[in-house]
Design an enzyme around this catalytic site. Structure first.
Site, mmCIF file in Angstrom:
data_model
loop_
_atom_site.group_PDB
_atom_site.id
_atom_site.type_symbol
_atom_site.label_atom_id
_atom_site.label_comp_id
_atom_site.label_asym_id
_atom_site.label_seq_id
_atom_site.Cartn_x
_atom_site.Cartn_y
_atom_site.Cartn_z
ATOM 1 N N LEU A 44 0.859 -1.109 0.094
ATOM 2 C CA LEU A 44 -0.076 -0.140 -0.058
ATOM 3 C C LEU A 44 0.841 1.105 0.012
ATOM 4 C CD1 LEU A 44 -2.919 -1.005 2.462
ATOM 5 C CD2 LEU A 44 -2.798 -1.174 0.032
ATOM 6 N N ASP A 61 5.321 -6.207 2.620
ATOM 7 C CA ASP A 61 6.465 -5.894 1.828
ATOM 8 C C ASP A 61 7.225 -6.994 1.089
ATOM 9 O OD1 ASP A 61 8.923 -5.269 0.683
ATOM 10 O OD2 ASP A 61 8.976 -3.107 1.701
ATOM 11 N N ALA A 84 4.107 -6.034 -8.325
ATOM 12 C CA ALA A 84 4.739 -5.121 -7.153
ATOM 13 C C ALA A 84 5.840 -4.551 -7.866
ATOM 14 C CB ALA A 84 4.930 -5.785 -6.033
ATOM 15 N N THR A 127 7.903 -3.752 -19.169
ATOM 16 C CA THR A 127 7.478 -2.199 -19.601
ATOM 17 C C THR A 127 8.253 -2.075 -21.014
ATOM 18 O OG1 THR A 127 7.801 0.070 -19.201
ATOM 19 C CG2 THR A 127 9.426 -1.362 -18.254
ATOM 20 N N TYR A 151 14.425 2.673 -13.934
ATOM 21 C CA TYR A 151 13.127 2.202 -13.994
ATOM 22 C C TYR A 151 13.049 0.981 -14.681
ATOM 23 C CZ TYR A 151 8.432 0.833 -15.097
ATOM 24 O OH TYR A 151 7.188 0.027 -15.231
ATOM 25 N N LEU A 200 -0.236 11.185 -18.713
ATOM 26 C CA LEU A 200 -1.028 12.139 -19.766
ATOM 27 C C LEU A 200 -2.306 11.978 -19.606
ATOM 28 C CD1 LEU A 200 -0.537 14.209 -21.998
ATOM 29 C CD2 LEU A 200 -0.855 12.197 -23.724
ATOM 30 N N ILE A 217 2.204 20.477 -22.289
ATOM 31 C CA ILE A 217 2.926 19.709 -23.139
ATOM 32 C C ILE A 217 4.160 19.647 -23.211
ATOM 33 C CG2 ILE A 217 2.918 19.035 -25.806
ATOM 34 C CD1 ILE A 217 -0.004 20.206 -26.157
ATOM 35 N N GLY A 294 14.591 12.359 -21.369
ATOM 36 C CA GLY A 294 14.351 10.831 -21.678
ATOM 37 C C GLY A 294 13.261 10.387 -22.566
HETATM 38 N N1 UFG Z 1 3.125 14.305 -21.304
HETATM 39 C C1 UFG Z 1 2.817 15.601 -21.293
HETATM 40 N N2 UFG Z 1 2.614 16.385 -20.453
HETATM 41 C C2 UFG Z 1 2.182 15.733 -19.145
HETATM 42 C C3 UFG Z 1 2.432 14.492 -19.283
HETATM 43 C C4 UFG Z 1 2.951 13.675 -20.246
HETATM 44 O O1 UFG Z 1 3.294 16.324 -22.473
HETATM 45 O O2 UFG Z 1 1.822 16.302 -18.381
HETATM 46 C C5 UFG Z 1 3.519 13.382 -22.583
HETATM 47 C C6 UFG Z 1 4.927 12.820 -22.400
HETATM 48 O O3 UFG Z 1 5.926 13.719 -22.547
HETATM 49 C C7 UFG Z 1 4.745 11.732 -23.231
HETATM 50 C C8 UFG Z 1 3.308 11.436 -23.341
HETATM 51 O O4 UFG Z 1 2.543 12.679 -22.729
HETATM 52 O O5 UFG Z 1 5.167 12.065 -24.578
HETATM 53 C C9 UFG Z 1 2.913 10.192 -22.395
HETATM 54 O O6 UFG Z 1 3.564 10.436 -21.133
HETATM 55 P P1 UFG Z 1 3.186 9.331 -20.019
HETATM 56 O O7 UFG Z 1 4.118 10.092 -18.628
HETATM 57 O O8 UFG Z 1 1.979 9.366 -19.608
HETATM 58 O O9 UFG Z 1 3.788 7.914 -20.428
HETATM 59 P P2 UFG Z 1 5.188 7.717 -20.877
HETATM 60 O O10 UFG Z 1 5.256 7.396 -22.470
HETATM 61 O O11 UFG Z 1 6.388 8.573 -20.256
HETATM 62 O O12 UFG Z 1 5.512 6.216 -19.803
HETATM 63 C C10 UFG Z 1 5.042 5.106 -20.529
HETATM 64 C C11 UFG Z 1 4.730 4.134 -19.057
HETATM 65 C C12 UFG Z 1 6.074 3.903 -18.393
HETATM 66 C C13 UFG Z 1 7.114 3.412 -19.360
HETATM 67 C C14 UFG Z 1 7.428 4.414 -20.415
HETATM 68 C C15 UFG Z 1 8.467 3.758 -21.391
HETATM 69 O O13 UFG Z 1 3.902 4.846 -18.357
HETATM 70 O O14 UFG Z 1 5.768 3.054 -17.510
HETATM 71 O O15 UFG Z 1 6.256 4.561 -21.042
HETATM 72 O O16 UFG Z 1 8.925 5.162 -22.066
HETATM 73 F F1 UFG Z 1 8.356 3.363 -18.547
#
Ligand code: UFG
Length: 339
Positions: A44, A61, A84, A127, A151, A200, A217, A294
């Site tokens: 949790l 845990d 987990a 992932t 990660y 997002l 964005i 990244g």
């Molecule tokens: N984004 C925005 N604004 C925000 C949040 C996200 O523009 O406030 C953009 C990000 O830059 C990205 C897209 O929306 O281009 C998706 O972002 P998320 O954070 O929703 O998801 P990610 O693609 O970063 O992450 C996903 C999985 C992770 C995994 C990763 C691999 O959730 O677990 O892909 O790259 F590690």
């Protein structure tokens, strides 16, 4: 003590670690729908007890070997689905030790217990982050893995541990590499509930609800048609279904493997925002910010292997449906103030 000497329950059960988390709790719902006997472990720290809609719940845990030993002693566990983990890319960059410690160490303890109690099958939550910057699109399972954050590295380390454990005859495993999990259970009773929220679609919907002023964005100067990043959004219940199919395959054939889970269709950040405006009928103010370090420009999966070998057939591929279900959940959450 010999394994046979332990007093264990009489029903064969599936152990779900991280069953109070986002994808874990949705998979738990799918397992309960199938009348499976389920044991849930979650500490949790990130998950929510309200999201555990059934099964026998243990709060603890995974790294606590005595705790885990008790769970295996008290239940006749036949298979494991292992969610987990810490899963935030940004957080992992700031605290890599915590990510290796929780994700890798937790899995080592789990595998140790599985070996001790003769439990063979494990479905592992991996992932798209194991790939890093893709070499080509769509991404195939055999493409190079070169994570760009701790990660992804921690998940890849676990995949390799599973491979070697399989090689040694200890376990059979299926690792599922999810792309962008999104959406919620159709009932609206559970959904994505992270704190802090970084993903997002929830951020867009919180903006639609007025909880946030605007969505930023992260960069509009990528080499994509509208300059914003493209991702492959996959409904969380389709991901849940894939875990069940993976488990069935392990039970039937005991053959290990790695599978991508995505829709094979990419949507840009701007396209997701436009679709959310349509679904919610609300204004969603936008601001352009800097790139998030990244973030690859495009991540889209090839999921042909999962379709062929697991008979996976995603049902909720439409982005509108994914956002609709997420929207239902976010409105329920705000009106009932779950937590
Ligand atoms: N984004 C925005 N604004 C925000 C949040 C996200 O523009 O406030 C953009 C990000 O830059 C990205 C897209 O929306 O281009 C998706 O972002 P998320 O954070 O929703 O998801 P990610 O693609 O970063 O992450 C996903 C999985 C992770 C995994 C990763 C691999 O959730 O677990 O892909 O790259 F590690």
């Amino acid at each position: 003590m010999e394994q046979e000497n332990y007093h264990r329950g009489d029903k064969m059960a599936i152990l779900v670690t991280g069953g109070a988390g986002y994808i874990g709790s949705h998979t738990l719902m799918a397992l309960l729908d199938r009348n499976e006997e389920v044991i849930v472990i979650d500490d949790l720290s990130k998950g929510h007890e309200y999201a555990v809609k059934g099964g026998k719940f243990y709060c603890g845990d995974l790294r606590d070997e005595d705790f885990l030993d008790t769970v295996f002693q008290q239940n006749e566990i036949e298979d494991v689905i292992h969610f987990a983990a810490y899963s935030l890319v940004g957080e992992s960059m700031k605290d890599p030790i915590a990510y290796y410690n929780n994700n890798v160490k937790g899995t080592i303890t789990l595998l140790h217990c599985m070996k001790k109690y003769g439990v063979k099958n494990i479905v592992f939550s991996s992932t798209a982050a194991v790939y890093g910057e893709p070499e080509h699109i769509p991404i195939l399972e055999e493409d190079n893995t070169n994570p760009t954050n701790p990660y992804g590295e921690s998940k890849l380390a676990i995949e390799r541990l599973l491979k070697w454990s399989n090689n040694a005859g200890d376990i059979n495993y299926i690792a599922l590499r999810y792309f962008n999990a999104a959406g919620a259970h159709e009932s609206g009773s559970i959904g994505e509930d992270h704190d802090p929220e970084t993903h997002l679609i929830p951020i867009i919907l919180e903006t639609a609800l007025g909880i946030r002023e605007k969505i930023i964005i992260f960069g509009d100067d990528y080499d994509t048609p509208d300059g914003t990043c493209i991702r492959d959004y996959i409904h969380v219940m389709d991901i849940a279904q894939a875990h069940i199919l993976a488990l069935d395959k392990l039970r039937r054939q005991g053959r290990s493997g790695i599978y991508n889970l995505g829709n094979g269709a990419g949507f840009s950040v701007r396209e997701v925002i436009e679709k959310a405006k349509e679904v919610t009928g609300r204004n969603i103010p936008v601001e352009i910010g800097d790139r998030r370090p990244g973030d690859p420009a495009i991540l889209v999966a090839s999921s042909e292997k999962a379709k062929e070998e697991l008979n996976w057939n995603p049902k909720y591929g439409d982005l509108g449906k994914i956002i609709e279900d997420a929207w239902k959940w976010h409105r329920t959450k705000i009106s009932s103030d779950i937590n």
